[in-house]
Motif scaffolding. Structure first.
Motif, PDB file in Angstrom:
ATOM      1  N   GLN A 117       1.011  -1.243  -0.022  1.00  0.00           N
ATOM      2  CA  GLN A 117      -0.042   0.143   0.013  1.00  0.00           C
ATOM      3  C   GLN A 117       1.066   1.246   0.079  1.00  0.00           C
ATOM      4  OE1 GLN A 117      -3.652   0.020   2.343  1.00  0.00           O
ATOM      5  NE2 GLN A 117      -2.833   1.820   3.249  1.00  0.00           N
ATOM      6  N   GLU A 128      -9.597   2.386   0.164  1.00  0.00           N
ATOM      7  CA  GLU A 128     -10.117   3.582   1.053  1.00  0.00           C
ATOM      8  C   GLU A 128      -8.871   4.630   1.330  1.00  0.00           C
ATOM      9  OE1 GLU A 128     -10.876   5.945   4.539  1.00  0.00           O
ATOM     10  OE2 GLU A 128      -9.597   4.259   4.502  1.00  0.00           O
ATOM     11  N   ALA A 129      -7.746   4.041   1.668  1.00  0.00           N
ATOM     12  CA  ALA A 129      -6.497   4.664   1.859  1.00  0.00           C
ATOM     13  C   ALA A 129      -6.156   5.573   0.655  1.00  0.00           C
ATOM     14  CB  ALA A 129      -5.515   3.745   2.108  1.00  0.00           C
ATOM     15  N   ALA A 177      -8.276   6.309  -1.873  1.00  0.00           N
ATOM     16  CA  ALA A 177      -9.237   7.410  -2.179  1.00  0.00           C
ATOM     17  C   ALA A 177      -8.903   8.723  -1.287  1.00  0.00           C
ATOM     18  CB  ALA A 177     -10.694   6.925  -1.722  1.00  0.00           C
ATOM     19  N   ARG A 178      -8.641   8.393  -0.201  1.00  0.00           N
ATOM     20  CA  ARG A 178      -8.628   9.456   0.952  1.00  0.00           C
ATOM     21  C   ARG A 178      -7.518  10.418   0.706  1.00  0.00           C
ATOM     22  NH1 ARG A 178      -8.122   6.227   4.917  1.00  0.00           N
ATOM     23  NH2 ARG A 178      -5.670   6.317   5.236  1.00  0.00           N
ATOM     24  N   ASN A 179      -6.477   9.872  -0.027  1.00  0.00           N
ATOM     25  CA  ASN A 179      -5.344  10.807  -0.510  1.00  0.00           C
ATOM     26  C   ASN A 179      -5.424  11.112  -2.008  1.00  0.00           C
ATOM     27  OD1 ASN A 179      -3.213  10.647   1.854  1.00  0.00           O
ATOM     28  ND2 ASN A 179      -4.033   8.585   1.706  1.00  0.00           N
ATOM     29  N   SER A 239      -6.746  13.214  -5.435  1.00  0.00           N
ATOM     30  CA  SER A 239      -7.632  14.446  -5.774  1.00  0.00           C
ATOM     31  C   SER A 239      -8.100  14.091  -7.200  1.00  0.00           C
ATOM     32  CB  SER A 239      -6.593  15.611  -5.983  1.00  0.00           C
ATOM     33  OG  SER A 239      -5.564  15.151  -6.813  1.00  0.00           O
ATOM     34  N   LEU A 275     -17.283   5.141  -1.868  1.00  0.00           N
ATOM     35  CA  LEU A 275     -15.970   5.976  -1.756  1.00  0.00           C
ATOM     36  C   LEU A 275     -16.146   7.182  -2.814  1.00  0.00           C
ATOM     37  CD1 LEU A 275     -13.373   3.297  -1.241  1.00  0.00           C
ATOM     38  CD2 LEU A 275     -14.339   4.747   0.490  1.00  0.00           C
ATOM     39  N   GLN A 309     -14.196   9.195  -4.135  1.00  0.00           N
ATOM     40  CA  GLN A 309     -13.345   9.234  -5.503  1.00  0.00           C
ATOM     41  C   GLN A 309     -13.437   8.191  -6.433  1.00  0.00           C
ATOM     42  OE1 GLN A 309     -12.676  12.653  -4.615  1.00  0.00           O
ATOM     43  NE2 GLN A 309     -10.930  11.783  -5.995  1.00  0.00           N
TER      44      GLN A 309
END
Length: 297
Positions: A80, A118-119, A121-123, A125, A152, A154
């Motif tokens: 990851q 999820e990780a 998508a959280r980061n 843009s 999610l 993104q």
């Protein structure tokens, strides 16, 4: 950006790394044809075989020479941490979307795959395309995971690995998937032999191997389906069926496309990442004959 024809070019390699002239030439062919998006560093683009610097360079070259056509870049990796690094580099290069497959050595669990997306998508843009490719990742997405990932914010598309061959069954399959995801998330078909059936069944996009080398043929099929001419789309797919058969004989489209690109003078010989090799012998002659007979340019 996740609609229409997304063409996946090869990433030709040489002793120094990326054969930049050949890669740029392939991207420019896609631009000239007018594809809807460019899927750089997909499976056909050898993403798992490239180091971070090579991926960063491929991203920069693709965006620079795409002439404004959206570029989606593959960022899959075993760890990851590395996926996040590739996502960061891709976004810095100006890509319009990220393509993420759950690459693994140890088999992944659904919660681990969700955690990966999820990780990212959280980061991220830019939007992400979920790359469902069980033949290479050995991971099977189920409906619950599709729905969870699509929630999610993104996630912009799900690339499914194919559809049933019977048109009505395919339409029901796509309709069922559509019911699992928000309207903003598109569904794209892959597995080129399934493209016409998938598009006719309501898929929004075709994530295409053959489109990376023969974009005009892939665009003709895509536009026929988009115009509602299902019979014409199937006819065009049937004309390309010798390629689909060659893909099946040779473990997928990557070796076939690399061999075809060399035969056409678009890349130099042995542009695949070793230990992968181009096709030789009688099968290579068959591919040359397919190119000549199908005239897919």
């Amino acid at each position: 950006m996740f609609k229409g024809l997304s063409a996946f070019p090869l990433t030709p390699l040489n002793a120094q790394g990326i054969d930049e002239a050949a890669f740029i030439g392939l991207v420019q062919c896609l631009v000239a044809a007018g594809v809807d998006s460019i899927g750089a560093l997909g499976s056909t683009g050898s993403y798992p075989y490239l180091d971070r610097a090579e991926r960063r360079r491929a991203a920069a070259l693709a965006v620079e020479h795409a002439a404004g056509i959206p570029v989606m870049l593959g960022i899959g990796a075993l760890r990851q941490r590395d996926v996040l690094h590739h996502a960061q580099d891709a976004q810095a290069a100006g890509v319009s979307g990220l393509l993420l497959a759950p690459v693994s050595y140890q088999p992944l669990r659904p919660d681990e795959v969700y955690g990966l997306f999820e990780a990212v998508a959280r980061n991220a843009s830019v939007p992400i395309c979920v790359y469902d490719n069980p033949r290479t990742t050995h991971f099977d997405f189920d409906d619950d995971l599709y729905a969870a990932l699509a929630a999610l914010p993104q996630i912009g598309s799900i690339k499914i690995p194919g559809v049933p061959t019977e048109p009505e069954v395919a339409r029901a399959h796509v309709s069922r998937l559509r019911g699992l995801v928000p309207a903003r998330v598109t569904i794209g078909v892959s597995g080129d032999a399934f493209a016409a059936t998938g598009l006719n069944a309501g898929c929004d996009a075709w994530y295409s191997v053959i489109g990376g080398l023969f974009p005009h043929a892939a665009l003709a099929l895509t536009r026929a389906a988009q115009a509602g001419d299902a019979a014409r789309a199937m006819q065009l797919s049937q004309a390309l069926s010798p390629f689909w058969d060659a893909f099946a004989r040779n473990g997928g489209g990557m070796r076939v496309m690399a061999t075809a690109a060399t035969l056409m003078g678009l890349t130099k010989p042995d542009s695949l990442p070793a230990p992968l090799r181009e096709i030789t012998g009688a099968e290579r002659e068959r591919i040359a004959q397919i190119i000549a007979a199908c005239d897919p340019s």
